[in-house]
Structure formats: structure tokens, C-alpha cells
Write a protein that holds these residues in place. Sequence first.
Motif, short mmCIF file in Angstrom:
data_model
loop_
_atom_site.label_atom_id
_atom_site.label_comp_id
_atom_site.label_asym_id
_atom_site.label_seq_id
_atom_site.Cartn_x
_atom_site.Cartn_y
_atom_site.Cartn_z
N ILE A 1 1.94 -12.77 72.50
CA ILE A 1 0.97 -13.70 73.10
C ILE A 1 0.93 -13.56 74.62
O ILE A 1 0.26 -14.34 75.29
N ALA A 2 1.63 -12.56 75.16
CA ALA A 2 1.74 -12.43 76.62
C ALA A 2 0.41 -12.07 77.26
O ALA A 2 0.22 -12.31 78.47
N ASN A 3 -0.53 -11.49 76.51
CA ASN A 3 -1.82 -11.10 77.08
C ASN A 3 -2.93 -12.12 76.85
O ASN A 3 -4.06 -11.91 77.29
N GLU A 4 -2.63 -13.20 76.16
CA GLU A 4 -3.65 -14.20 75.91
C GLU A 4 -4.04 -14.90 77.20
O GLU A 4 -3.18 -15.26 78.02
N ALA A 5 -5.34 -15.13 77.37
CA ALA A 5 -5.85 -15.71 78.62
C ALA A 5 -5.29 -17.10 78.88
O ALA A 5 -5.04 -17.48 80.03
N SER A 6 -5.06 -17.86 77.82
CA SER A 6 -4.59 -19.23 77.99
C SER A 6 -3.19 -19.32 78.57
O SER A 6 -2.81 -20.34 79.15
N SER B 1 -0.36 -4.26 71.47
CA SER B 1 0.13 -3.41 70.39
C SER B 1 1.57 -3.73 69.97
O SER B 1 2.10 -3.11 69.06
N TYR B 2 2.19 -4.71 70.63
CA TYR B 2 3.58 -5.03 70.31
C TYR B 2 3.62 -5.86 69.03
O TYR B 2 3.10 -6.98 68.99
N LYS B 3 4.22 -5.31 67.98
CA LYS B 3 4.20 -5.95 66.67
C LYS B 3 5.57 -6.45 66.21
O LYS B 3 5.67 -7.14 65.20
N GLU B 4 6.63 -6.10 66.90
CA GLU B 4 7.98 -6.47 66.44
C GLU B 4 8.15 -7.99 66.47
O GLU B 4 7.87 -8.64 67.48
#
Length: 423
Positions: free
Chosen positions: A95-100, A132-135
Motif C-alpha cells: 500500500i506504499a504507493n497508494e495516493a491516500s 509489484s511487491y506481492k510478498e
Amino acid sequence: MVFANPSYLWALLGLLVPLAIHLWSKKEAKTIKIGSIQLLDESNSRQSSSIQLNEWLLLLLRMLIIALIVLLMAGPQWRTKGNQKQITYLVEASIANEASISSVLDSLQEESPVLLLKNGFPEWEVDADYQSYKEQPNYWQLVQKMDSLRSDSIVVFTKALVKGIKSMRPNTQKKIHWVVMELEETQDQPLMAYKRGSGVELITASSSGRVTKINKEALEEGFEINNDSLRLRSDEAIRVPLKLMDTLHINLYVTDDFERERKYIEASFRALSAFLKREIVIHKEDELKNNQADLNIWLSKGPNNDSEGKWLVYQENPLAKQLIESSPRKNLFYLTSKLNPKNTVDQHLPEQLLTILGLDNELKALAANVDTRQLDEAELKPNYVEPKRKRESATLLDVSLWVFAILAALMIVERFISNYKKQ
């Protein structure tokens, strides 16, 4: 320095082994009678001293290598002073790239460190792509590693997915506040398709933060079959595994003492056949399918020596909690009691037989990957333990990496000296 597993330090007694070998290998000098010592060169004594010095140097290096290996096993940690005023922020990479949340983290980074919620706690970067981080992080396992952070107060931004809980609730002396980012939309994901005769049944998972449901849908059009996969025609072509719903074969070997158990088991498989809408054929003693059955059932007090395939064997166990229990050996299960109307119904014999058949193991694994159920803060929260002494509140920094680097360097030096001096 403190150790996570101090009991391993007893292995330091192994340092006596190379020392004993070194002393034991010293042979008693031989006496040689000569007529004169005038021809003996003093360089021989210097060379002998050099050899002895090299031997002791190699002995010291080898003992240091053993000591460092033991320290690594013990989990070395360095006690450092924590920072009670500073707050460390951790964010789940997915969730690090989510705008919120990106704008919030960007403003926090100026005053306090912002790290990723993953092993090693790497620093969060504003311009990095984490889509793309899925872990899936193991939340409670990472809580135990948060003791290495200098801040006493930690704020964690997370999805708090149920599948991220894979261990016991940990104890911590850090004050951790969890900020759960709620998922707004329900996600529908095709998982698998089954071919029943001329028809196709699609299995879809519908998951939200509250519940995950498995839906079945009969398909008549909008798909293509290619060998063992099914391709859905849509805006984005989706391909899922295709399984053939073929007949299940059960080998049933029963002696005269277990005729009543035979009837209950046959009735259970008839119920399963109706529930699964799938043919189940039971082969008896005169028509057993060798190494081809989905399940072999051996109801006899005599031993069963055949180890191939999946087996259900009678082995009475008055302390067992279920009618069917697994054994330490793979694909071997025990029927723990004689069957009667009460335990067959109360303990759900057909459901237990369905479990050991494992028909939906692959489907469960696929459903677990798309499961987005969430925990609330109270369920996710670890146990906070107030430190009794100021010394106990210090931050423990893991120094295993440094010890490993020193160990690697010493091993290289030891090999170089050993090869160069041929000792």
C-alpha cells in the motif's frame, strides 16, 4: 552483548577439540647420533621456530572460527539506548504507493524515519515503485524483530490481512499503534474450472475486508478450453486451471470383524457422491485397483504392508479426538475407533473422509492467495509488557550480519595461510 539463544553457548566447549588435536599431533622428537655438529646451520632452528609460530597462528584462527559459528547460533544482540521521543513509522509495501497514504508518509519523513514493513525494515523511498511487491508480511513475526528499532513508539500502516497471522501472539516492550487501511471494494477473482461431462463449472472467489465467499457458476459461453486450462473471453483475458471431474475410486479391504464398519463407510461415500455430484466407485477384495485408487481403506487387525498411495488403516486409539487422525507418515491416516450410529453422525464421518481425500487442496491454496479479510486493531495488537528495569527497556540490535562478515574474513585468511604454508 546479549544472546537470543544463550543455551547454544555451551557449544563453546568445542574449542577444546582443535586444541586437543594440535597437542596430540605433536610427536616426540627422535634422537640421532652424529659425530659433529659443526655442519648444522643455525637457519634450521629459525625455520623450526617459524613453523611452530605458523601452527599456533592457524590454531588460533580455527578456534576463532568455531567461536564465531557458536555466537551466530546463539543470536548475538547489542544493547543500545532507545529513543523515547522519536516515533518510527512502518508501512506495508503493498500500500506504499497508494495516493491516500503516500502524501501522509512524505510529510512524516521530514521528522521521523519511515520504513517498510518487511524483513530488515528497509527505508521507504518516495519515488520507488512498490506495486509489484506481492510478498505477504507475517505481522507478529515482524513485531518480534521491531525490538531492534531505536524508537520506543511505532506506528504501522497496514492492510492487516488475516493471512498475515502465522504465529503466536508475541510479547513486546515497544508501544505499537496499528493503522488499518480498510479495503473499500469487493474483489472477484476466478480461481479454477471443473469439467462435468459436456458442461463447465467456474469457481470464483469474492473477497472483501469482512468475508471471503466461494461462488460456483455454470458456463455455457464466453470461454475457450485449451488442454488443462480455461480461457475466459473478456476485456482482459483470464486463464484458470481446468480440472476433469472424473470418477473417484476407493479400494476397500474388510475382514469379517469389520462388516459393520463397511456399511457405515459405504453409506458415507454414497452421501459424498450425492453432495459432490460425482461418481464414487468402491472396489472390494476381488476387484481392487492396484496403485490407481484415490484412497485405500484397510479394516483389519492384521498389518498392512503396502505403502503406495493414500491409506486409511484401523488403529484403535481411545484418546483420539476424532474418528480419523493423521499419522507422522505422509498419506497414512488412522481410523481410531469402531463405528456406530452415534459417532458416525456426531463426528461427521463423511466430512472427515472428504478431508483426507483432499479434493480441494489446490482450490484452497488459490483462495488463500486472494483472501483479503482484515483484522481490526484489537485482534492484531501484540501483548505489551512493561519493562521492570531501565536496562530491560534498551533496544536490542541484531549484530549477526557483522559477526558473519568477520567469520567469512577469518575463513579466507585461514585458507590462505594454510595453503601458502602447506599446513
